[in-house]
Design a protein around this motif. Sequence first.
Motif, PDB file in Angstrom:
ATOM      1  N   PHE A   9     -35.874  43.486 -12.183  1.00 60.58           N
ATOM      2  CA  PHE A   9     -36.395  42.465 -11.861  1.00 60.58           C
ATOM      3  C   PHE A   9     -35.281  41.883 -10.727  1.00 60.58           C
ATOM      4  N   TYR A  13     -34.329  37.624  -9.660  1.00 58.47           N
ATOM      5  CA  TYR A  13     -34.647  36.567  -9.746  1.00 58.47           C
ATOM      6  C   TYR A  13     -33.618  35.603  -8.738  1.00 58.47           C
ATOM      7  N   GLN A  67     -32.185  31.515  -8.106  1.00 58.59           N
ATOM      8  CA  GLN A  67     -31.951  30.537  -8.856  1.00 58.59           C
ATOM      9  C   GLN A  67     -31.402  29.340  -7.630  1.00 58.59           C
ATOM     10  N   GLN A  93     -31.508  24.511 -10.891  1.00 55.77           N
ATOM     11  CA  GLN A  93     -32.617  24.900 -11.523  1.00 55.77           C
ATOM     12  C   GLN A  93     -32.683  26.306 -12.237  1.00 55.77           C
ATOM     13  N   GLY A  94     -33.950  26.349 -12.658  1.00 64.96           N
ATOM     14  CA  GLY A  94     -34.250  27.729 -13.693  1.00 64.96           C
ATOM     15  C   GLY A  94     -34.144  28.838 -12.504  1.00 64.96           C
ATOM     16  N   LEU A  95     -34.610  29.909 -13.084  1.00 65.11           N
ATOM     17  CA  LEU A  95     -34.505  31.258 -12.181  1.00 65.11           C
ATOM     18  C   LEU A  95     -36.166  31.197 -12.148  1.00 65.11           C
ATOM     19  N   LEU A 134     -38.783  34.346 -10.373  1.00 66.67           N
ATOM     20  CA  LEU A 134     -39.057  35.862 -10.372  1.00 66.67           C
ATOM     21  C   LEU A 134     -39.308  35.899  -9.031  1.00 66.67           C
ATOM     22  N   PHE A 156     -29.993  36.908  -8.832  1.00 63.40           N
ATOM     23  CA  PHE A 156     -29.604  37.675 -10.258  1.00 63.40           C
ATOM     24  C   PHE A 156     -30.691  38.950 -10.172  1.00 63.40           C
ATOM     25  N   LYS A 170     -35.389  41.682 -24.345  1.00 67.66           N
ATOM     26  CA  LYS A 170     -34.376  40.727 -23.474  1.00 67.66           C
ATOM     27  C   LYS A 170     -34.097  41.662 -22.257  1.00 67.66           C
ATOM     28  N   LEU A 171     -33.355  40.740 -21.512  1.00 67.00           N
ATOM     29  CA  LEU A 171     -33.029  41.062 -20.207  1.00 67.00           C
ATOM     30  C   LEU A 171     -31.349  41.027 -20.308  1.00 67.00           C
ATOM     31  N   PHE A 190     -28.430  40.856 -17.350  1.00 64.60           N
ATOM     32  CA  PHE A 190     -28.474  40.142 -15.923  1.00 64.60           C
ATOM     33  C   PHE A 190     -26.883  40.994 -15.353  1.00 64.60           C
ATOM     34  N   GLY A 191     -27.180  40.954 -13.992  1.00 62.20           N
ATOM     35  CA  GLY A 191     -25.955  41.040 -13.168  1.00 62.20           C
ATOM     36  C   GLY A 191     -25.221  39.638 -13.104  1.00 62.20           C
ATOM     37  N   THR A 192     -23.970  39.825 -12.659  1.00 61.36           N
ATOM     38  CA  THR A 192     -23.311  38.724 -12.265  1.00 61.36           C
ATOM     39  C   THR A 192     -23.799  37.658 -11.157  1.00 61.36           C
ATOM     40  N   GLY A 193     -24.768  38.202 -10.682  1.00 61.28           N
ATOM     41  CA  GLY A 193     -25.210  37.096  -9.713  1.00 61.28           C
ATOM     42  C   GLY A 193     -24.441  37.431  -8.000  1.00 61.28           C
ATOM     43  N   PHE A 201     -36.537  33.475 -25.349  1.00 62.40           N
ATOM     44  CA  PHE A 201     -35.068  33.577 -25.309  1.00 62.40           C
ATOM     45  C   PHE A 201     -34.291  32.434 -24.816  1.00 62.40           C
ATOM     46  N   TYR A 228     -30.684  30.876 -23.313  1.00 64.25           N
ATOM     47  CA  TYR A 228     -29.486  31.215 -22.395  1.00 64.25           C
ATOM     48  C   TYR A 228     -28.685  30.104 -22.230  1.00 64.25           C
ATOM     49  N   SER A 258     -23.387  33.758 -14.619  1.00 67.26           N
ATOM     50  CA  SER A 258     -24.535  34.330 -15.017  1.00 67.26           C
ATOM     51  C   SER A 258     -25.040  33.669 -16.093  1.00 67.26           C
ATOM     52  N   LEU A 274     -26.907  35.480 -22.808  1.00 66.34           N
ATOM     53  CA  LEU A 274     -27.946  35.261 -23.767  1.00 66.34           C
ATOM     54  C   LEU A 274     -27.449  34.563 -25.133  1.00 66.34           C
ATOM     55  N   PHE A 291     -25.316  24.091 -19.052  1.00 62.59           N
ATOM     56  CA  PHE A 291     -26.779  24.378 -18.466  1.00 62.59           C
ATOM     57  C   PHE A 291     -27.556  25.367 -19.697  1.00 62.59           C
ATOM     58  N   ILE A 344     -30.948  27.329 -20.469  1.00 66.11           N
ATOM     59  CA  ILE A 344     -32.397  27.854 -20.005  1.00 66.11           C
ATOM     60  C   ILE A 344     -33.041  28.597 -21.097  1.00 66.11           C
ATOM     61  N   PHE A 386     -38.687  31.848 -16.472  1.00 63.93           N
ATOM     62  CA  PHE A 386     -37.956  30.768 -16.993  1.00 63.93           C
ATOM     63  C   PHE A 386     -38.054  29.280 -16.869  1.00 63.93           C
ATOM     64  N   GLY A 387     -37.659  28.511 -18.030  1.00 66.14           N
ATOM     65  CA  GLY A 387     -38.009  27.211 -17.793  1.00 66.14           C
ATOM     66  C   GLY A 387     -36.851  26.775 -16.660  1.00 66.14           C
ATOM     67  N   PRO A 388     -37.099  25.452 -16.398  1.00 62.84           N
ATOM     68  CA  PRO A 388     -36.155  24.690 -15.352  1.00 62.84           C
ATOM     69  C   PRO A 388     -34.948  24.286 -15.978  1.00 62.84           C
ATOM     70  N   GLY A 389     -34.687  24.812 -17.190  1.00 59.50           N
ATOM     71  CA  GLY A 389     -33.357  24.516 -17.465  1.00 59.50           C
ATOM     72  C   GLY A 389     -32.786  22.908 -18.041  1.00 59.50           C
TER      73      GLY A 389
END
Lengths: 116, 113
Positions: free
Chosen positions: A34, A36, A38, A42-44, A46, A90, A103-104, A106-109, B34, B36, B43, B46, B91, B93, B104-107
């Motif tokens: 995936f 994403y 951000q 804000q949230g992430l 897709l 991400f 669950k996912l 993630f990379g560090t972005g 989930f 986070y 990043s 989780l 933050f 999420i 994902f939600g907006p946080g």
Amino acid sequence: AQSVTQPDIHITVSEGASLELRCNYSYGATPYLFWYVQSPGQGLQLLLKYFSGDTLVQGIKGFEAEFKRSQSSFNLRKPSVHWSDAAEYFCAVGLGSNFGNEKLTFGTGTRLTIIP
Amino acid sequence: GAVVSQHPSWVICKSGTSVKIECRSLDFQATTMFWYRQFPKQSLMLMATSNEGSKATYEQGVEKDKFLINHASLTLSTLTVTSAHPEDSSFYICSAGPRNTQYFGPGTRLTVL
């Protein structure tokens, strides 16, 4: 356990130029992949995903990504960036399951800055 | 895509109080959600997997008594930060999704004074 590497912490690109964000993963089989995006505070969102099939996948906002098994990579590309593309990106991997809710990881972005 | 909402979007509280954050799946049912935590310019980390009708699964190093998770219905999971302290400011999420895709939600921005 699977892991994700995004080698570039920060990338600066001129508006209208092409973009490639790198992502490498480590996993014994083909994971679900995936990208994403951000925006600050804000949230992430897709952008796109790869589960199987055609290795070049198209996403929203003009993004595409190519899965290369031999390189364990899933790089994100865009032919011409817009100022609104400035954000944090991400890469993530998931194992997938029959339950559809694994669950996912993630990379560090990668932070993308766009200059005029 | 599927829609996930969070409430509140931001909250400020005094040290020692508890704060509840809600995560809802609006157009699908989620047996799993989930949670986070994200620090500035970092990043996502989780914290836990919320399971409808059963106990949450916490990641190593996350205090289950500090971060209480309840998943009482197929569309709602709540995260309660108990006896919050300034170091809990962050933050938060949530995510959920059908068919092996997480949305994902907006946080929620939590600030503990």
